[in-house]
Design a protein around this motif. Structure first.
Motif, PDB file in Angstrom:
ATOM      1  N   ALA A 203       0.830  -1.205   0.000  1.00 33.32           N
ATOM      2  CA  ALA A 203       0.000   0.000   0.000  1.00 33.32           C
ATOM      3  C   ALA A 203       0.866   1.257   0.000  1.00 33.32           C
ATOM      4  O   ALA A 203       0.578   2.232  -0.718  1.00 33.32           O
ATOM      5  N   TYR A 204       1.927   1.232   0.775  1.00 28.59           N
ATOM      6  CA  TYR A 204       2.786   2.414   0.918  1.00 28.59           C
ATOM      7  C   TYR A 204       3.340   2.864  -0.429  1.00 28.59           C
ATOM      8  O   TYR A 204       3.344   4.059  -0.748  1.00 28.59           O
ATOM      9  N   THR A 205       3.797   1.911  -1.218  1.00 27.61           N
ATOM     10  CA  THR A 205       4.414   2.282  -2.489  1.00 27.61           C
ATOM     11  C   THR A 205       3.387   2.706  -3.531  1.00 27.61           C
ATOM     12  O   THR A 205       3.766   3.227  -4.590  1.00 27.61           O
ATOM     13  N   SER A 206       2.098   2.515  -3.244  1.00 28.78           N
ATOM     14  CA  SER A 206       1.057   2.959  -4.177  1.00 28.78           C
ATOM     15  C   SER A 206       0.663   4.411  -3.951  1.00 28.78           C
ATOM     16  O   SER A 206      -0.054   4.999  -4.762  1.00 28.78           O
ATOM     17  N   TRP A 207       1.132   5.000  -2.827  1.00 28.73           N
ATOM     18  CA  TRP A 207       0.790   6.383  -2.503  1.00 28.73           C
ATOM     19  C   TRP A 207       1.954   7.310  -2.821  1.00 28.73           C
ATOM     20  O   TRP A 207       3.123   6.932  -2.691  1.00 28.73           O
ATOM     21  N   ASN A 208       1.630   8.538  -3.175  1.00 29.12           N
ATOM     22  CA  ASN A 208       2.645   9.577  -3.309  1.00 29.12           C
ATOM     23  C   ASN A 208       2.881  10.213  -1.947  1.00 29.12           C
ATOM     24  O   ASN A 208       1.989  10.217  -1.093  1.00 29.12           O
ATOM     25  N   PRO A 209       4.063  10.757  -1.717  1.00 26.75           N
ATOM     26  CA  PRO A 209       4.296  11.454  -0.451  1.00 26.75           C
ATOM     27  C   PRO A 209       3.296  12.587  -0.277  1.00 26.75           C
ATOM     28  O   PRO A 209       2.980  13.325  -1.215  1.00 26.75           O
ATOM     29  N   GLY A 210       2.785  12.747   0.940  1.00 23.52           N
ATOM     30  CA  GLY A 210       1.857  13.824   1.245  1.00 23.52           C
ATOM     31  C   GLY A 210       2.574  15.051   1.763  1.00 23.52           C
ATOM     32  O   GLY A 210       3.785  15.041   1.993  1.00 23.52           O
ATOM     33  N   PRO A 211       1.840  16.143   1.972  1.00 27.16           N
ATOM     34  CA  PRO A 211       2.482  17.398   2.404  1.00 27.16           C
ATOM     35  C   PRO A 211       3.159  17.299   3.763  1.00 27.16           C
ATOM     36  O   PRO A 211       4.208  17.901   3.975  1.00 27.16           O
ATOM     37  N   LEU A 212       2.583  16.534   4.698  1.00 26.59           N
ATOM     38  CA  LEU A 212       3.211  16.425   6.019  1.00 26.59           C
ATOM     39  C   LEU A 212       4.513  15.648   5.951  1.00 26.59           C
ATOM     40  O   LEU A 212       5.514  16.021   6.587  1.00 26.59           O
ATOM     41  N   GLU A 213       4.516  14.555   5.180  1.00 28.25           N
ATOM     42  CA  GLU A 213       5.755  13.787   5.000  1.00 28.25           C
ATOM     43  C   GLU A 213       6.844  14.659   4.394  1.00 28.25           C
ATOM     44  O   GLU A 213       8.010  14.624   4.829  1.00 28.25           O
ATOM     45  N   GLU A 214       6.465  15.468   3.410  1.00 28.76           N
ATOM     46  CA  GLU A 214       7.468  16.291   2.744  1.00 28.76           C
ATOM     47  C   GLU A 214       7.962  17.420   3.651  1.00 28.76           C
ATOM     48  O   GLU A 214       9.141  17.759   3.632  1.00 28.76           O
ATOM     49  N   LEU A 215       7.066  17.993   4.452  1.00 20.02           N
ATOM     50  CA  LEU A 215       7.474  19.071   5.352  1.00 20.02           C
ATOM     51  C   LEU A 215       8.390  18.561   6.464  1.00 20.02           C
ATOM     52  O   LEU A 215       9.414  19.181   6.767  1.00 20.02           O
ATOM     53  N   GLU A 216       8.025  17.438   7.065  1.00 21.84           N
ATOM     54  CA  GLU A 216       8.788  16.905   8.195  1.00 21.84           C
ATOM     55  C   GLU A 216       9.969  16.044   7.743  1.00 21.84           C
ATOM     56  O   GLU A 216      10.920  15.860   8.494  1.00 21.84           O
ATOM     57  N   GLY A 217       9.877  15.474   6.553  1.00 25.17           N
ATOM     58  CA  GLY A 217      10.898  14.535   6.117  1.00 25.17           C
ATOM     59  C   GLY A 217      10.827  13.229   6.874  1.00 25.17           C
ATOM     60  O   GLY A 217      11.850  12.581   7.112  1.00 25.17           O
ATOM     61  N   LEU A 218       9.590  12.827   7.268  1.00 22.55           N
ATOM     62  CA  LEU A 218       9.386  11.605   8.041  1.00 22.55           C
ATOM     63  C   LEU A 218       8.509  10.641   7.248  1.00 22.55           C
ATOM     64  O   LEU A 218       7.328  10.913   6.999  1.00 22.55           O
TER      65      LEU A 218
END
Length: 264
Positions: A203-218
Motif C-alpha cells: 500500500a505504501y508504495t502505491s501512494w505519493n508522499p503527502g504534504p506532512l511527510e514532505e514538510l517533516e521529512g518523516l
C-alpha cells in the motif's frame, strides 16, 4: 511466522553524505556505522534473516566483507520504507519485515523484539514502531539540538489505543517544565525502527508522499496521511542510552555512549 530484518543504507545522504561508512570508535575498536547497525540486528532474537539493502557498490562491498548478506535495491527509493518494500518483493515469503535504520547502532535488541511481539499480538495492526519515554537528560538533548538548528531525534504522540497521532522533528508535546536528568518526562522519542506486514508495504508504495511527510521529512507520516494506523510500542531503555546518528556532531555522542554501554 517468519521475520526479515532489512537495514536500508544509502550513501547519498543530504545531511551527511557517506554516513553508513563513517567509523565509530568503541570498546571493541573502530567499526563503521553500517557494521555496528548490522551487528545490532544480528543480536535480535527471533529474526530469521538479516540483510543490508543498498543501491551503492561501496556500501555493498564493505558489508559483504564483514559477512553481511546484501540486497541491491533501486536508487529510486526515496526512503527506507520504500527500500524495504523492494526487499519484500525481491525476497518474498516473510510474514513480517523489520526496517532497522542504518543510523541507529545503539538500538538494543529488545526494542526490536518487543516491536515484533507487539505486531504479532495485534492481528489488525499493519505497521508498528517503538517509542521510548525521554528522561530529563534525553529531552534536554533534543531541545538543545532544536535551539541550535540541528535536526535531532523525532518525537511521537499517540492515543489511548497506542495509535500514533503524529510524529515530528520538533519536540512534542510542548512542556515548559525543566526535568531532573533521570526523571521521566511526557515526551516520547520515536526510535527509528519499523515492522510491517507485506500488504502495508504494498500500500505504501502505491501512494505519493503527502504534504506532512514532505514538510517533516518523516516517511511514517505517509501511513497517517492515508488513514492507516501506526501502532506505537512502548519500550524500556533498561538504563541503556539511545541516540541516532543524524549529524556529524552525533559521532562523539554515540562513541561516548558506546563506551558507557561496555560497562553496563
Amino acid at each position: 511466522m517468519t521475520t526479515l530484518i532489512a537495514i536500508p543504507a544509502r550513501y547519498a545522504s543530504t545531511r551527511y553524505p557517506g554516513k553508513p561508512l563513517v567509523t565509530l570508535k568503541g570498546p571493541d575498536g573502530e567499526k563503521t556505522l553500517i557494521r555496528r547497525s548490522w551487528e545490532a540486528a544480528m543480536s535480535v532474537k527471533g529474526a530469521d534473516r538479516v540483510v543490508v539493502a543498498t543501491d551503492d557498490d561501496r556500501i555493498a562491498t564493505h558489508a559483504r566483507a564483514f559477512g553481511a548478506e546484501v540486497v541491491m535495491t533501486s536508487s529510486a527509493a526515496r526512503n527506507g520504507t520504500e527500500r524495504c518494500a523492494e526487499v519484500a518483493t525481491l525476497l518474498p515469503g516473510h510474514d513480517l519485515i523489520v526496517n532497522l535504520q542504518g543510523d541507529a547502532p545503539l538500538t538494543p535488541p529488545w526494542f526490536v523484539e518487543n516491536l515484533i511481539a507487539g505486531l504479532k499480538a495485534d492481528p489488525k495492526a499493519q505497521i508498528a514502531t517503538p517509542v521510548l519515554r525521554c528522561s530529563g537528560r534525553a529531552l534536554a538533548g533534543l531541545l538543545t539540538d532544536r535551539k541550535a538548528g540541528r535536526v535531532g531525534g523525532t518525537t511521537a504522540v499517540f492515543n489511548a489505543q497506542n495509535h500514533a497521532l503524529y510524529f515530528s522533528k520538533e519536540v512534542i508535546p510542548f512542556t515548559a517544565t525543566d526535568f531532573p536528568p533521570d526523571a521521566p518526562t511526557p515526551v516520547f522519542h520515536h526510535v527509528g525502527v519499523y515492522a510491517y506486514r507485506p500488504n502495508a508495504l504494498d500500500a505504501y508504495t502505491s501512494w505519493n508522499p503527502g504534504p506532512l511527510e514532505e514538510l517533516e521529512g518523516l516517511e511514517q507520516l505517509r501511513f497517517l496521511e492515508n488513514g492507516w494506523p501506526v501502532l506505537c510500542v512502548q519500550v524500556d531503555s533498561r538504563g541503556r542510552e539511545f541516540w541516532e546518528l543524524n549529524n556529524p556532531s552525533d559521532v562523539a555522542i554515540i562513541e561516548k555512549m558506546l563506551s558507557h554501554s561496555s560497562h553496563a
